[in-house]
Write a protein that holds these residues in place. Structure first.
Motif, PDB file in Angstrom:
ATOM      1  N   GLN A 152      31.367  -4.945  -6.096  1.00  0.00           N
ATOM      2  CA  GLN A 152      29.877  -4.575  -6.124  1.00  0.00           C
ATOM      3  C   GLN A 152      29.140  -5.782  -6.013  1.00  0.00           C
ATOM      4  O   GLN A 152      29.415  -6.827  -6.560  1.00  0.00           O
ATOM      5  N   ALA A 153      28.038  -5.866  -5.242  1.00  0.00           N
ATOM      6  CA  ALA A 153      27.182  -6.933  -4.929  1.00  0.00           C
ATOM      7  C   ALA A 153      25.729  -6.674  -5.465  1.00  0.00           C
ATOM      8  O   ALA A 153      25.307  -5.341  -5.003  1.00  0.00           O
ATOM      9  N   ASN A 154      25.219  -7.146  -6.312  1.00  0.00           N
ATOM     10  CA  ASN A 154      23.722  -6.911  -6.605  1.00  0.00           C
ATOM     11  C   ASN A 154      22.863  -8.001  -5.807  1.00  0.00           C
ATOM     12  O   ASN A 154      22.770  -9.019  -6.288  1.00  0.00           O
ATOM     13  N   LEU A 155      22.005  -7.385  -4.842  1.00  0.00           N
ATOM     14  CA  LEU A 155      21.030  -8.448  -4.187  1.00  0.00           C
ATOM     15  C   LEU A 155      19.964  -8.497  -4.621  1.00  0.00           C
ATOM     16  O   LEU A 155      19.310  -7.378  -5.080  1.00  0.00           O
ATOM     17  N   HIS A 156      19.374  -9.442  -5.020  1.00  0.00           N
ATOM     18  CA  HIS A 156      17.930  -9.662  -5.649  1.00  0.00           C
ATOM     19  C   HIS A 156      16.867 -10.063  -4.782  1.00  0.00           C
ATOM     20  O   HIS A 156      17.403 -11.225  -3.920  1.00  0.00           O
ATOM     21  N   PHE A 157      15.950  -9.562  -4.784  1.00  0.00           N
ATOM     22  CA  PHE A 157      14.549  -9.651  -3.992  1.00  0.00           C
ATOM     23  C   PHE A 157      13.389 -10.191  -4.668  1.00  0.00           C
ATOM     24  O   PHE A 157      13.398  -9.596  -5.982  1.00  0.00           O
ATOM     25  N   ASN A 158      12.576 -11.079  -4.138  1.00  0.00           N
ATOM     26  CA  ASN A 158      11.225 -11.116  -4.821  1.00  0.00           C
ATOM     27  C   ASN A 158      10.407 -10.024  -4.830  1.00  0.00           C
ATOM     28  O   ASN A 158       9.211 -10.122  -5.565  1.00  0.00           O
ATOM     29  N   TYR A 159      10.473  -9.009  -3.760  1.00  0.00           N
ATOM     30  CA  TYR A 159       9.523  -7.791  -3.766  1.00  0.00           C
ATOM     31  C   TYR A 159      10.510  -6.811  -3.378  1.00  0.00           C
ATOM     32  O   TYR A 159      11.720  -6.777  -3.036  1.00  0.00           O
ATOM     33  N   PRO A 160      10.041  -5.476  -3.855  1.00  0.00           N
ATOM     34  CA  PRO A 160      10.931  -4.434  -3.714  1.00  0.00           C
ATOM     35  C   PRO A 160      11.250  -4.156  -2.480  1.00  0.00           C
ATOM     36  O   PRO A 160      10.520  -4.395  -1.453  1.00  0.00           O
ATOM     37  N   VAL A 161      12.412  -3.250  -2.186  1.00  0.00           N
ATOM     38  CA  VAL A 161      12.904  -3.374  -0.732  1.00  0.00           C
ATOM     39  C   VAL A 161      13.387  -1.530  -0.696  1.00  0.00           C
ATOM     40  O   VAL A 161      14.020  -1.263  -1.735  1.00  0.00           O
ATOM     41  N   GLN A 162      13.096  -1.086   0.549  1.00  0.00           N
ATOM     42  CA  GLN A 162      13.713   0.248   0.689  1.00  0.00           C
ATOM     43  C   GLN A 162      15.385   0.083   1.088  1.00  0.00           C
ATOM     44  O   GLN A 162      15.772  -0.519   2.023  1.00  0.00           O
ATOM     45  N   PRO A 163      16.042   0.863   0.167  1.00  0.00           N
ATOM     46  CA  PRO A 163      17.516   0.717   0.355  1.00  0.00           C
ATOM     47  C   PRO A 163      17.983   1.085   1.853  1.00  0.00           C
ATOM     48  O   PRO A 163      18.780   0.406   2.623  1.00  0.00           O
ATOM     49  N   GLU A 164      17.275   2.081   2.678  1.00  0.00           N
ATOM     50  CA  GLU A 164      17.621   2.349   3.896  1.00  0.00           C
ATOM     51  C   GLU A 164      17.303   1.277   4.863  1.00  0.00           C
ATOM     52  O   GLU A 164      18.128   1.354   5.951  1.00  0.00           O
ATOM     53  N   GLN A 165      16.274   0.628   4.646  1.00  0.00           N
ATOM     54  CA  GLN A 165      15.947  -0.553   5.562  1.00  0.00           C
ATOM     55  C   GLN A 165      17.126  -1.909   5.130  1.00  0.00           C
ATOM     56  O   GLN A 165      17.231  -2.466   6.383  1.00  0.00           O
ATOM     57  N   LEU A 166      17.365  -1.613   4.288  1.00  0.00           N
ATOM     58  CA  LEU A 166      18.503  -2.896   3.848  1.00  0.00           C
ATOM     59  C   LEU A 166      19.718  -2.615   4.705  1.00  0.00           C
ATOM     60  O   LEU A 166      20.465  -3.616   5.263  1.00  0.00           O
ATOM     61  N   ARG A 167      20.146  -1.484   4.910  1.00  0.00           N
ATOM     62  CA  ARG A 167      21.312  -1.217   5.580  1.00  0.00           C
ATOM     63  C   ARG A 167      21.298  -1.520   6.953  1.00  0.00           C
ATOM     64  O   ARG A 167      22.494  -2.184   7.621  1.00  0.00           O
ATOM     65  N   GLU A 168      20.239  -1.655   7.645  1.00  0.00           N
ATOM     66  CA  GLU A 168      20.033  -2.181   9.092  1.00  0.00           C
ATOM     67  C   GLU A 168      20.251  -3.617   9.340  1.00  0.00           C
ATOM     68  O   GLU A 168      20.480  -4.168  10.027  1.00  0.00           O
ATOM     69  N   HIS A 169      20.167  -4.331   7.953  1.00  0.00           N
ATOM     70  CA  HIS A 169      19.841  -5.939   8.057  1.00  0.00           C
ATOM     71  C   HIS A 169      20.971  -6.339   7.290  1.00  0.00           C
ATOM     72  O   HIS A 169      20.869  -7.698   6.727  1.00  0.00           O
ATOM     73  N   LEU A 170      22.167  -5.826   6.733  1.00  0.00           N
ATOM     74  CA  LEU A 170      22.996  -6.229   5.900  1.00  0.00           C
ATOM     75  C   LEU A 170      24.406  -6.543   6.555  1.00  0.00           C
ATOM     76  O   LEU A 170      24.869  -5.785   7.186  1.00  0.00           O
TER      77      LEU A 170
END
Length: 745
Positions: A152-170
C-alpha cells in the motif's frame, strides 16, 4: 587668467549646490528595508514590513488598527499593528486563499505627519501551488484475504484531491516495470490518498517502487494544476525484514506522543516488550496500518530517547534486524483559539451571558464584540452563508457597515506551554446597547490575528420553532428559561430579499399561524423569522435551521375528505378463509372532534374490485363503529379494501386487509460470538443458530450473509461529555464480506 579662475569658482559652486540638493533629498526619503515573508508564503502568515525611518507616533504603536496602510490585490481582510516606529505588522483575519498571487502597495498613510517623501516599491507574494509532497510504501493485507499480502502507498498532497482524478494521473513501477493492478482505496477527497498495488510476489530481495503523479492533476481547490510530474522512489525491504521509515512527535497538554512508521504493521501486544522511551511514564500503544503511536507522560522533557529493540516482529513475518535508536524532540503544538461550544447561537436573555473560549500556546487574547442591527441581520447572514470549512479553519464573521463594534479588550492567559487555557467572556456589557440585533464575538491571538474564532450570538429568552407547509407557516415561541409558551410575541416573516411578508402576534399557546402563503407572498420566498417582545429580540434562519426530511415519512395524512379524518383498523391485517375479521373505525372532523350519531356505510371490496360485503352503521357518541366480517372458506385470497362513506355516500376513509390460504414459515436467527473483542490478525468466529417460529430447527436451509465491520467511537463512562474522536490516527477502511452456504442438520 582671472576669467579661468572665475570659471573654476562657478563650477565649484554648482557642484556644492548639487551636492547639497541631493544630500537634502536623500535624507528626506523613506524606503522599505525589508518585507517578510517573501515569495511563497503559507496560508497562515503574518506580514512584517520594516521602513528605513521612524514613522509611527507613540500613540499609534502596539494596538491593532483598521487603517489601510497597505492595499492588497486581491483584498485581504485583517488589521495592522505598529510594533515600533518603523516596523509594521499585518495579520490576516483568516487564512489566505489557496494557490493565489497577491500584490501589495504601501499607502502614504504610513507617513503620518512626518513630512518624509515615500520611495516605496510594490511587492508580491503567493500561497503554495498544488503539489504532491511524499509517498509512504508498506506491506499490508489485501482486504478480507489475510493469507495474501499487498503493498500500500499513502500519497500525501498539500491540498485535498479527488481520488477519481488521481487515477488518471497515477503510475506505479516496481523495479522499473509498470504495475497495471493499482487500486485507489480512498473514496472521499483528502490530502492523503491510499493506493494498493495488488498482490505482490514475496521476494527475499529489496524492491524499488517508483510512484509518479503526472502533471495536470487538479486539486479540489482548482485554479492551477500540478505543473510537473512528481516521482517518489522508495525502497521496500523484503517481507522478512521490518524497517523503520519515519518518526514524528508532538505534545498536547500533559500527554506527549510519538508516531513510528514501519514497512509493515506490528502487533500492539509486542510493543510493550520491544519499545522503550527514556524518560517516559505510563506509556500506551496504538496501531493503525503501518504506524504505531506511543502516548505517555513525558513531564517537561524536550527530548527523549526512543529505543526499538532488535527482533520486533511484524504482522507478516518480518523482524527488525538492528536495534533502532533516535533522539526525539517534542515540537510545540500549533497555537489555536476555539470557542468551547462551536454550534450554539443563543444565550438566555436573563442568564449569566458567559462564553467559554479555549486557547493553547496563545499568551494574549484580543476580544472584539460587535452588534449587527436588526434590519441588517439578513444581509449579514447572506454575506457569511457559504463559509468554506474544507481546510478545518474557524469561521470569520465581518460586521462592517451592518452594525458597529461595541467594545474590545485584551486579556492575558497564564497557562503553560502546550497546555490548554480557558477564558470566560462575559457579554453583559452588550446590554448597554439600545438597538435590537444580534452580536458577533471574535477572539484572536494578539500577535497573529488569523489564529482566531468567531461566533454569532443572540441574547434572548425566546426559543423559535417554525413549520413550513405548502401554503402555511406555523411558528411556536417558548421561553428558554421556563420552557412554557410565550404570549404576545411579535413575529415577522422576512423574504430572501429582506422584505417583510407577514407579521402576527402569538396567542396564549405561544403560536402564530400565517395562511395563504403562496397568494400573499406573491412570488417572494420566506427566509428568516424575527421575534420581538419588549427588549427581547431573536431570529431564526429558515435555511440554516431547516431539518432535512428526505429520510422521514413527512407526507402527512392522506385523506379522501377534507371534512373528516378516519382511522380504520383491525386486530391484525392478515386472515385465513373461514375466519372472522373485526373491523373498527374512528371518525373525527377537521378540528379533531368526534363525529357522533351519524350514519356511515362500510364496504368491503374483493380483490376483483367488486363489493364483497356492505354494512350500514351508525357512529356512537365517541364517533366510532365496530363490525364483524365473516370470511367464508371459499373466499378469494388476496387484498381486500375497506371503504367508509358518510350518509351522502362521500368517501371519508380507506384501509385494507389480506386474506391468504397459506403463510410461509417464519425463521428466527440468533448470532453469538465466543469473544467480545479481537486484535488485528485474529480470526472472528460467529455462531449462527436458526429455527422456525413453531420450534423446529431450520436444518439444511441456504443462507447468505453480509458481514459489515464499522468503527465505533470510544466513549468513557468517567468522562461522558468528552469526545475522544479527534486523533491523528486514522481508521482503516474495512470492506464488506459476502458469505453464503447451507446450514447443517
Amino acid at each position: 587668467m582671472s576669467s579661468m579662475k572665475l570659471r573654476r569658482t562657478s563650477l565649484s559652486t554648482i557642484l556644492v549646490t548639487l551636492f547639497l540638493l541631493f544630500g537634502c533629498s536623500s535624507s528626506n526619503v523613506v524606503e522599505i528595508v525589508s518585507v517578510t515573508p517573501q515569495g511563497e508564503v503559507p496560508l497562515l502568515a503574518t506580514i512584517e514590513i520594516e521602513f528605513s525611518k521612524d514613522l509611527a507616533p507613540p500613540d499609534k504603536q502596539n494596538m491593532w488598527l483598521e487603517d489601510e496602510y497597505v492595499e492588497f490585490t486581491p483584498a485581504i481582510a485583517g488589521k495592522f499593528k505598529w510594533v515600533s516606529a518603523r516596523r509594521l505588522l499585518f495579520s490576516p483575519d483568516a487564512p489566505l486563499e489557496a494557490i493565489q498571487e497577491y500584490e501589495a502597495e504601501v499607502s502614504d498613510l504610513v507617513l503620518f505627519q512626518t513630512g518624509l517623501s515615500p520611495d516605496f516599491d510594490d511587492f508580491t507574494f503567493h500561497t503554495p501551488d498544488f503539489d504532491a509532497v511524499k509517498a509512504d510504501v508498506f506491506w499490508t493485507h489485501i482486504p478480507h484475504q489475510y493469507y495474501t499480502v499487498t503493498v500500500q502507498a499513502n500519497l500525501h498532497f498539500n491540498y485535498p484531491v479527488q481520488p477519481e482524478q488521481l487515477r488518471e494521473h497515477l503510475e506505479v513501477r516496481r523495479d522499473g516495470e509498470r504495475i497495471a493492478d493499482v487500486q485507489i482505496i480512498s473514496e472521499q477527497p483528502s490530502e492523503v490518498i491510499a493506493v494498493t498495488i495488488g498482490e505482490v510476489q514475496q521476494e527475499d530481495a529489496e524492491q524499488l517502487f517508483t510512484i509518479a503523479v503526472r502533471e495536470g492533476l487538479m486539486s479540489v481547490v482548482g485554479k492551477k494544476a500540478l505543473q510537473d510530474t512528481r516521482e517518489f522512489n522508495t525502497a521496500l525491504p523484503p517481507i522478512t525484514q521490518l524497517a523503520v521509515t519515519g518518526v514524528a512527535s508532538g505534545y498536547d497538554g500533559a500527554t506527549g506522543w510519538i508516531e513510528v512508521a514501519t514497512t509493515q504493521m506490528v502487533d500492539e501486544k509486542d510493543l510493550d516488550e520491544y519499545v522503550r522511551v527514556r524518560p517516559g511514564r505510563g506509556l500506551q500503544y496504538f496501531v493503525s496500518d503501518n504506524i504505531f503511536r506511543i502516548e505517555g507522560d513525558f513531564g517537561s522533557e524536550q527530548t527523549v530517547e526512543l529505543i526499538i529493540e532488535k527482533g520486533l516482529p511484524g504482522m507478516f513475518g518480518g523482524k527488525l534486524e538492528q536495534e533502532f535508536r533516535q533522539q526525539v524532540s517534542f515540537v510545540d503544538i500549533q497555537p489555536a483559539v476555539n470557542f468551547a461550544d462551536r454550534r450554539g447561537r443563543y444565550l438566555m436573555f436573563g442568564g449569566e451571558h458567559n462564553l467559554e473560549i479555549n486557547a493553547v500556546n496563545v499568551d494574549e487574547l484580543d476580544i472584539e464584540v460587535s452588534e449587527v442591527f436588526a434590519n441588517n441581520v439578513l444581509h449579514f447572514l447572506n454575506q457569511h452563508r457559504w463559509f468554506d470549512y474544507d481546510y478545518g479553519y474557524n469561521p470569520t464573521f465581518y460586521v462592517g457597515d451592518f452594525g458597529k463594534e461595541l467594545y474590545d479588550e485584551t486579556v492575558q492567559l497564564s497557562t503553560g506551554r502546550n497546555w490548554l487555557g480557558r477564558h470566560v467572556i462575559n457579554l453583559k456589557r452588550v446590554l448597554e446597547s439600545r438597538r435590537r440585533g444580534i452580536y458577533v464575538v471574535r477572539a484572536s491571538s494578539s500577535e497573529d490575528r488569523w489564529i482566531q474564532d468567531s461566533k454569532i450570538i443572540a441574547l434572548s429568552d425566546l426559543a423559535l420553532i417554525a413549520r413550513l407547509a405548502d401554503d402555511q407557516i406555523t411558528v411556536f415561541v417558548n421561553s428558554i428559561e421556563k420552557g412554557l409558551p410565550v404570549e404576545g410575541v411579535d413575529v415577522t416573516v422576512v423574504s430572501t430579499n429582506n422584505q417583510q411578508l407577514f407579521s402576527g402576534r402569538t396567542d396564549a399557546g405561544g403560536m402564530v399561524r400565517f395562511e395563504n402563503v403562496r397568494l400573499e407572498a406573491d412570488g417572494f420566498t420566506p427566509r428568516m423569522l424575527t421575534a420581538v417582545k419588549g427588549e427581547d429580540f431573536n431570529f431564526l434562519d429558515l435555511d440554516d435551521a431547516r431539518v432535512e426530511t428526505s429520510r422521514f415519512d413527512v407526507g402527512g395524512l392522506s385523506q379522501p375528505s377534507r371534512e373528516y379524518v378516519t382511522f380504520i383498523y383491525g386486530e391484525r391485517d392478515l386472515y385465513r378463509p373461514g375466519e372472522t375479521a373485526h373491523i373498527s373505525g374512528i371518525v373525527r372532523n377537521e378540528h379533531i372532534r368526534p363525529v357522533s350519531n351519524t350514519p356511515v356505510i362500510c364496504k368491503i371490496i374483493s380483490p376483483r374490485g367488486r363489493v364483497f360485503r356492505e354494512y350500514k352503521l351508525g357512529l356512537n357518541a365517541e364517533g366510532s363503529f365496530e363490525q364483524a366480517v365473516d370470511i367464508p372458506d371459499y373466499a378469494l385470497t388476496g387484498r381486500y379494501k375497506i371503504e367508509v362513506y358518510n350518509g351522502a355516500e362521500v368517501l371519508i376513509g380507506t384501509s385494507a386487509i389480506n386474506v391468504e390460504e397459506f403463510v410461509p414459515d417464519k425463521v428466527r436467527v440468533r448470532l453469538s460470538g465466543k469473544e467480545k473483542s479481537y486484535r488485528p490478525g485474529e480470526r472472528l468466529r460467529v455462531d449462527l443458530e436458526a429455527e422456525y417460529l413453531f420450534g423446529a430447527s431450520a436444518a439444511n436451509l441456504r443462507y447468505e450473509a453480509d458481514v459489515q465491520l464499522k468503527h465505533r467511537a470510544y466513549r468513557s463512562d468517567a468522562y461522558p461529555d468528552y469526545s475522544f474522536s479527534h486523533s491523528s490516527v486514522k481508521n482503516t477502511r474495512i470492506e464488506n464480506t459476502m458469505l453464503d452456504g447451507t446450514l447443517d442438520a
